[in-house]
Write a protein that holds these residues in place. Structure first.
Motif, PDB file in Angstrom:
ATOM      1  N   LEU A 199       0.816  -1.208   0.000  1.00  0.00           N
ATOM      2  CA  LEU A 199       0.000   0.000   0.000  1.00  0.00           C
ATOM      3  C   LEU A 199       0.851   1.261   0.000  1.00  0.00           C
ATOM      4  N   GLY A 200       2.150   1.091   0.200  1.00  0.00           N
ATOM      5  CA  GLY A 200       3.040   2.250   0.178  1.00  0.00           C
ATOM      6  C   GLY A 200       3.199   2.934   1.512  1.00  0.00           C
ATOM      7  N   PHE A 201       2.723   2.310   2.589  1.00  0.00           N
ATOM      8  CA  PHE A 201       2.876   2.910   3.909  1.00  0.00           C
ATOM      9  C   PHE A 201       4.296   2.700   4.423  1.00  0.00           C
ATOM     10  N   ASP A 202       4.726   3.593   5.265  1.00  0.00           N
ATOM     11  CA  ASP A 202       6.044   3.503   5.883  1.00  0.00           C
ATOM     12  C   ASP A 202       5.913   2.631   7.126  1.00  0.00           C
ATOM     13  N   ILE A 203       6.315   1.370   6.999  1.00  0.00           N
ATOM     14  CA  ILE A 203       6.190   0.443   8.119  1.00  0.00           C
ATOM     15  C   ILE A 203       7.569  -0.056   8.520  1.00  0.00           C
ATOM     16  N   ASP A 204       7.825  -0.060   9.796  1.00  0.00           N
ATOM     17  CA  ASP A 204       9.122  -0.472  10.338  1.00  0.00           C
ATOM     18  C   ASP A 204       8.906  -1.745  11.154  1.00  0.00           C
ATOM     19  N   PRO A 205       9.244  -2.930  10.595  1.00  0.00           N
ATOM     20  CA  PRO A 205       8.998  -4.184  11.327  1.00  0.00           C
ATOM     21  C   PRO A 205      10.086  -4.460  12.351  1.00  0.00           C
ATOM     22  N   GLU A 206       9.675  -5.111  13.453  1.00  0.00           N
ATOM     23  CA  GLU A 206      10.600  -5.531  14.504  1.00  0.00           C
ATOM     24  C   GLU A 206      11.534  -4.386  14.925  1.00  0.00           C
ATOM     25  N   LYS A 207      10.933  -3.261  15.229  1.00  0.00           N
ATOM     26  CA  LYS A 207      11.683  -2.070  15.625  1.00  0.00           C
ATOM     27  C   LYS A 207      12.247  -2.244  17.035  1.00  0.00           C
ATOM     28  N   LEU A 208      13.576  -2.160  17.131  1.00  0.00           N
ATOM     29  CA  LEU A 208      14.229  -2.327  18.423  1.00  0.00           C
ATOM     30  C   LEU A 208      14.174  -1.041  19.234  1.00  0.00           C
ATOM     31  N   THR A 209      13.910  -1.178  20.538  1.00  0.00           N
ATOM     32  CA  THR A 209      14.021  -0.063  21.474  1.00  0.00           C
ATOM     33  C   THR A 209      15.028  -0.468  22.542  1.00  0.00           C
ATOM     34  N   ASN A 210      15.226   0.382  23.532  1.00  0.00           N
ATOM     35  CA  ASN A 210      16.228   0.060  24.557  1.00  0.00           C
ATOM     36  C   ASN A 210      15.812  -1.085  25.465  1.00  0.00           C
ATOM     37  N   ILE A 211      14.508  -1.407  25.513  1.00  0.00           N
ATOM     38  CA  ILE A 211      14.088  -2.498  26.406  1.00  0.00           C
ATOM     39  C   ILE A 211      13.159  -3.506  25.730  1.00  0.00           C
ATOM     40  N   GLY A 212      13.074  -3.468  24.433  1.00  0.00           N
ATOM     41  CA  GLY A 212      12.184  -4.431  23.776  1.00  0.00           C
ATOM     42  C   GLY A 212      12.240  -4.323  22.272  1.00  0.00           C
ATOM     43  N   ARG A 213      11.288  -4.992  21.632  1.00  0.00           N
ATOM     44  CA  ARG A 213      11.208  -4.996  20.175  1.00  0.00           C
ATOM     45  C   ARG A 213       9.744  -4.910  19.773  1.00  0.00           C
ATOM     46  N   ILE A 214       9.413  -3.821  19.063  1.00  0.00           N
ATOM     47  CA  ILE A 214       8.043  -3.594  18.621  1.00  0.00           C
ATOM     48  C   ILE A 214       7.791  -4.421  17.365  1.00  0.00           C
ATOM     49  N   ASP A 215       6.651  -5.098  17.314  1.00  0.00           N
ATOM     50  CA  ASP A 215       6.349  -5.913  16.137  1.00  0.00           C
ATOM     51  C   ASP A 215       6.302  -5.065  14.872  1.00  0.00           C
ATOM     52  N   ALA A 216       5.646  -3.906  14.934  1.00  0.00           N
ATOM     53  CA  ALA A 216       5.578  -3.050  13.748  1.00  0.00           C
ATOM     54  C   ALA A 216       5.193  -1.633  14.154  1.00  0.00           C
ATOM     55  N   VAL A 217       5.807  -0.667  13.471  1.00  0.00           N
ATOM     56  CA  VAL A 217       5.449   0.746  13.644  1.00  0.00           C
ATOM     57  C   VAL A 217       5.012   1.268  12.288  1.00  0.00           C
ATOM     58  N   LEU A 218       3.778   1.770  12.225  1.00  0.00           N
ATOM     59  CA  LEU A 218       3.224   2.292  10.986  1.00  0.00           C
ATOM     60  C   LEU A 218       3.155   3.805  11.065  1.00  0.00           C
ATOM     61  N   GLU A 219       3.815   4.468  10.113  1.00  0.00           N
ATOM     62  CA  GLU A 219       3.825   5.924  10.096  1.00  0.00           C
ATOM     63  C   GLU A 219       2.844   6.433   9.038  1.00  0.00           C
ATOM     64  N   THR A 220       1.753   7.055   9.489  1.00  0.00           N
ATOM     65  CA  THR A 220       0.851   7.787   8.601  1.00  0.00           C
ATOM     66  C   THR A 220       0.875   9.230   9.094  1.00  0.00           C
ATOM     67  N   ASP A 221      -0.258   9.923   8.976  1.00  0.00           N
ATOM     68  CA  ASP A 221      -0.325  11.253   9.605  1.00  0.00           C
ATOM     69  C   ASP A 221      -0.213  11.121  11.115  1.00  0.00           C
ATOM     70  N   GLU A 222      -0.496   9.933  11.586  1.00  0.00           N
ATOM     71  CA  GLU A 222      -0.302   9.601  12.997  1.00  0.00           C
ATOM     72  C   GLU A 222       0.652   8.412  13.065  1.00  0.00           C
ATOM     73  N   THR A 223       0.978   7.977  14.271  1.00  0.00           N
ATOM     74  CA  THR A 223       1.869   6.832  14.460  1.00  0.00           C
ATOM     75  C   THR A 223       1.085   5.692  15.091  1.00  0.00           C
ATOM     76  N   VAL A 224       1.081   4.541  14.428  1.00  0.00           N
ATOM     77  CA  VAL A 224       0.379   3.366  14.934  1.00  0.00           C
ATOM     78  C   VAL A 224       1.412   2.328  15.353  1.00  0.00           C
ATOM     79  N   ILE A 225       1.373   1.955  16.606  1.00  0.00           N
ATOM     80  CA  ILE A 225       2.267   0.931  17.130  1.00  0.00           C
ATOM     81  C   ILE A 225       1.485  -0.380  17.228  1.00  0.00           C
TER      82      ILE A 225
END
Length: 518
Positions: free
Chosen positions: A434-460
């Motif tokens: 669909l052309g969305f900016d999606i970041d899979p398995e995004k690492l943070t300092n204490i975990g790993r997010i399954d997916a971060v979707l960037e639209t006009d808002e941010t969906v975790i």
């Protein structure tokens, strides 16, 4: 305007018909002088066959074909006998490779006025080399050396039979090298079986990832602008855009192949077809569907989102034995992944691999998603994609989840895998298409997010597989987002942050629960 050399593999015909030729003769001359036995692998549609016929014309002393090119006054142009073995010209699909090779060598010998008395393919090959090199050592060029293997991938018995035949066939090069062969050049798509097939040829130089030859095949940015100015001007008028915008868009679609992590090239076939048809389409990918690759990804349960960022070493890139197929290596060698970065670690080279460009990425994702959904790639309807796009743009999570459930309900139960990664992969592929900016398995300092979707808002997003003892798995997913502070890295973006927990169930093979906050 000069004609574009779309699909032209014969250098002589290209030059005689005044088609555009990108002068690669300086690099070719360097290749001719790096060693006596040289190997180079490149994906299909990259101009390997044109390179082999160019080498053939050089060694045959056809100077008139090189008027105005770099090499014109750099060599003495004394002709040498040349054998060009092109496996594209050998009919082995409906007969044993041994028989096909015998017939092919007979035809080549007849054209060279050489009479062969041997009865089998290996002996014929050796006799042909010996008789043709009576007065002067020959040049041997082998194009698509691995085609009898790649054409039968997935048919293990046939592949092993052809490997045995090729190993015996190529063993001739060891026994005839010093006295009969002046220069040998071998090219193909991949390197699987290279070590075993050419095990007797211990002085074979592999130039595949040598930085000196990273732009030998393919079109550089400078070459695109130098050799095709009339076509670029026509395109700028066609799309009514400025020159800079046009070049950025073309590069986004077709540039990005690299064998050293520094220099990049356009895939020639796609670029030339685009310049001719003036439409941004998947030209290279449409010439061959990677059925075996996609089957292999499924068999090995390789998550689709991991293809965005693959790390390999030179051992992995070289490893390609039929009994131990490396997915990463096969994807790299066949052109679906390319080298994005090379770095040294503890004295060893490490490669970061990724999709070369938009054309390959989107097409491969579409075929992967089609495989997950058990439909043809053309059956992933635009309306379905439009519905998902509308739901996400409106941040209508109810509609998004209902569309997901509808999509999962169509998948045959035999295809489901009892893994969170299976569902994760489908959602990821869908959003990427669909052309969305999606970041899979995004690492943070204490975990790993399954997916971060960037639209006009941010969906975790957090995905869970339900278990019998889970009272509220959706709440578990949201609690994980909260407890591990997944929203914290995005707090400064001045966007609304939405946390979405999605629960899949293996028994019902669908979304069974979900919750949202924000």
């Amino acid at each position: 305007m000069q004609r574009l050399p779309i699909g032209e593999q014969h250098f002589g015909l290209l030059r005689e018909s005044n088609q555009i030729y990108i002068d690669k003769t300086k690099k070719i001359h360097e290749l001719m002088n790096v060693g006596r036995f040289v190997f180079l692998a490149r994906p299909r549609r990259f101009g390997k066959s044109l390179l082999t016929t160019t080498l053939q014309a050089i060694y045959q002393g056809k100077q008139e074909l090189f008027n105005g090119l770099w090499i014109e006054d750099k060599i003495d142009w004394k002709p040498s006998p040349v054998i060009l073995l092109n496996f594209n010209d050998i009919n082995y699909l409906d007969r044993p490779l041994t028989v096909a090779l015998e017939e092919y060598i007979d035809r080549l010998a007849e054209r060279s006025d050489v009479t062969l008395r041997s009865s089998d393919y290996k002996s014929k090959f050796q006799e042909f080399i010996v008789k043709l090199s009576v007065e002067k050592r020959i040049v041997l060029i082998i194009d698509e050396y691995d085609k009898p293997i790649t054409d039968f991938l997935g048919e293990d018995d046939k592949v092993k039979e052809n490997i045995r035949t090729l190993k015996s066939f190529y063993s001739v090069l060891k026994s005839t090298d010093a006295s009969h062969l002046h220069f040998t050049f071998i090219t193909g798509v991949s390197k699987y079986g290279k070590i075993s097939i050419f095990s007797d040829l211990n002085n074979l130089l592999d130039m595949t990832t040598d930085a000196r030859f990273g732009t030998l095949l393919g079109i550089t940015q400078q070459e695109l602008e130098t050799y095709f100015p009339d076509y670029l001007e026509r395109l700028a008028k066609r799309f009514d855009v400025d020159h800079e915008t046009l070049l950025k868009t073309i590069a986004h679609w077709y540039n990005g192949y690299s064998w050293d992590g520094v220099e990049s090239v356009y895939v020639p076939f796609s670029t030339l077809v685009f310049l001719e048809k003036q439409t941004f389409e998947n030209h290279w990918f449409s010439t061959g569907t990677p059925t075996f690759l996609i089957k292999l990804l499924r068999q090995n349960k390789f998550p689709a989102y991991k293809l965005e960022d693959v790390t390999a070493d030179d051992t992995l890139l070289d490893q390609m034995e039929i009994d131990d197929v490396s997915i990463e290596s096969l994807l790299f060698q066949t052109g679906y992944l390319t080298i994005k970065e090379v770095r040294s670690s503890l004295g060893y080279l490490r490669y970061k691999l990724g999709y070369p460009n938009y054309e390959v990425a989107q097409s491969f994702r579409k075929h992967l998603l089609a495989d997950y959904l058990d439909v043809g790639a053309g059956s992933i309807g635009r309306q379905l994609l439009f519905d998902f796009e509308d739901a996400l743009n409106a941040l209508d999570m109810d509609a998004f989840i209902m569309l997901l459930k509808s999509m999962f309900s169509r998948i045959p139960n035999t295809l489901f895998l009892p893994q969170e990664a299976y569902y994760h992969s489908i959602v990821y592929l869908l959003l990427e298409l669909l052309g969305f900016d999606i970041d899979p398995e995004k690492l943070t300092n204490i975990g790993r997010i399954d997916a971060v979707l960037e639209t006009d808002e941010t969906v975790i997003m957090e995905f869970k597989m339900s278990h019998v003892d889970d009272e509220d798995p959706a709440d578990v997913a949201l609690t994980q987002i909260q407890d591990k502070q997944y929203a914290l890295p995005y707090a400064t973006k001045d966007k609304r942050i939405i946390a979405l927990g999605v629960v899949f169930d293996y028994e019902s093979r669908n979304v069974v629960d979900w919750d949202v906050e924000g």
